[in-house]
Design a protein around this motif. Structure first.
Motif, mmCIF file in Angstrom:
data_model
loop_
_atom_site.group_PDB
_atom_site.id
_atom_site.type_symbol
_atom_site.label_atom_id
_atom_site.label_comp_id
_atom_site.label_asym_id
_atom_site.label_seq_id
_atom_site.Cartn_x
_atom_site.Cartn_y
_atom_site.Cartn_z
ATOM 1 N N VAL A 1 -3.218 0.240 -3.756
ATOM 2 C CA VAL A 1 -2.902 -1.085 -3.240
ATOM 3 C C VAL A 1 -2.172 -1.842 -4.344
ATOM 4 O O VAL A 1 -2.583 -1.799 -5.508
ATOM 5 C CB VAL A 1 -4.180 -1.833 -2.805
ATOM 6 C CG1 VAL A 1 -3.856 -3.250 -2.363
ATOM 7 C CG2 VAL A 1 -4.889 -1.069 -1.685
ATOM 8 N N ASP B 1 0.843 -1.199 0.000
ATOM 9 C CA ASP B 1 0.000 0.000 0.000
ATOM 10 C C ASP B 1 0.872 1.240 0.000
ATOM 11 O O ASP B 1 1.844 1.317 0.758
ATOM 12 C CB ASP B 1 -0.909 0.003 1.236
ATOM 13 C CG ASP B 1 -1.902 1.154 1.217
ATOM 14 O OD1 ASP B 1 -2.847 1.088 0.415
ATOM 15 O OD2 ASP B 1 -1.732 2.113 1.996
ATOM 16 N N GLU C 1 -3.881 6.955 -3.087
ATOM 17 C CA GLU C 1 -3.623 5.714 -2.352
ATOM 18 C C GLU C 1 -3.776 4.579 -3.339
ATOM 19 O O GLU C 1 -4.747 4.520 -4.092
ATOM 20 C CB GLU C 1 -4.571 5.511 -1.176
ATOM 21 C CG GLU C 1 -4.243 4.221 -0.436
ATOM 22 C CD GLU C 1 -5.069 3.984 0.807
ATOM 23 O OE1 GLU C 1 -4.693 3.078 1.566
ATOM 24 O OE2 GLU C 1 -6.075 4.668 1.011
#
Length: 124
Positions: free
Chosen positions: A66, A48, A64
């Motif tokens: 992942v 992450d 953000e």
């Protein structure tokens, strides 16, 4: 408890605002990894990446991502309590995520907790 603001406090804050307004962009970032295995795997896997970029004019952008890491998040590294299968479920390939993240932080001063000792070396 609220304390009274002194002239020195006001002067310091005004100076900080001027420095931020005329300086480079700032990126506050953090990574989550599979943790450091002191016996086996020499490098943790980043699963992450999160960052907030603040431009001198006050604009903010957040990101953000992942990353798909090819394995579940080990329980010892999962201090956030997320689904260990999250990277497999919604993660994107590192080859896609890392260049975009690099573009997001380009030309900025990096800011974060423990980034000198942990995050920056892993990102390098």
């Amino acid at each position: 408890m609220r304390r009274d603001t002194t002239d020195q406090d006001r002067a310091y804050r005004a100076h900080a605002r001027r420095v931020i307004a005329t300086g480079p962009a700032l990126v506050f970032y953090d990574i989550e990894t599979t943790g450091i295995d002191r016996i086996g795997d020499p490098a943790p896997l980043i699963w992450d990446l999160a960052a907030i970029r603040r431009e001198p004019d006050g604009r903010r952008t957040e990101t953000e991502r992942v990353i798909e890491i090819g394995c579940p998040i080990p329980s010892a590294a999962n201090i956030a309590g997320v689904d260990p299968e999250l990277p497999a479920k919604i993660g994107r390939p590192a080859a896609e995520v890392l260049p975009r993240f690099g573009a997001h932080i380009a030309g900025a001063v990096l800011v974060g907790h423990n980034i000198v000792a942990f995050d920056n070396p892993i990102m390098a």
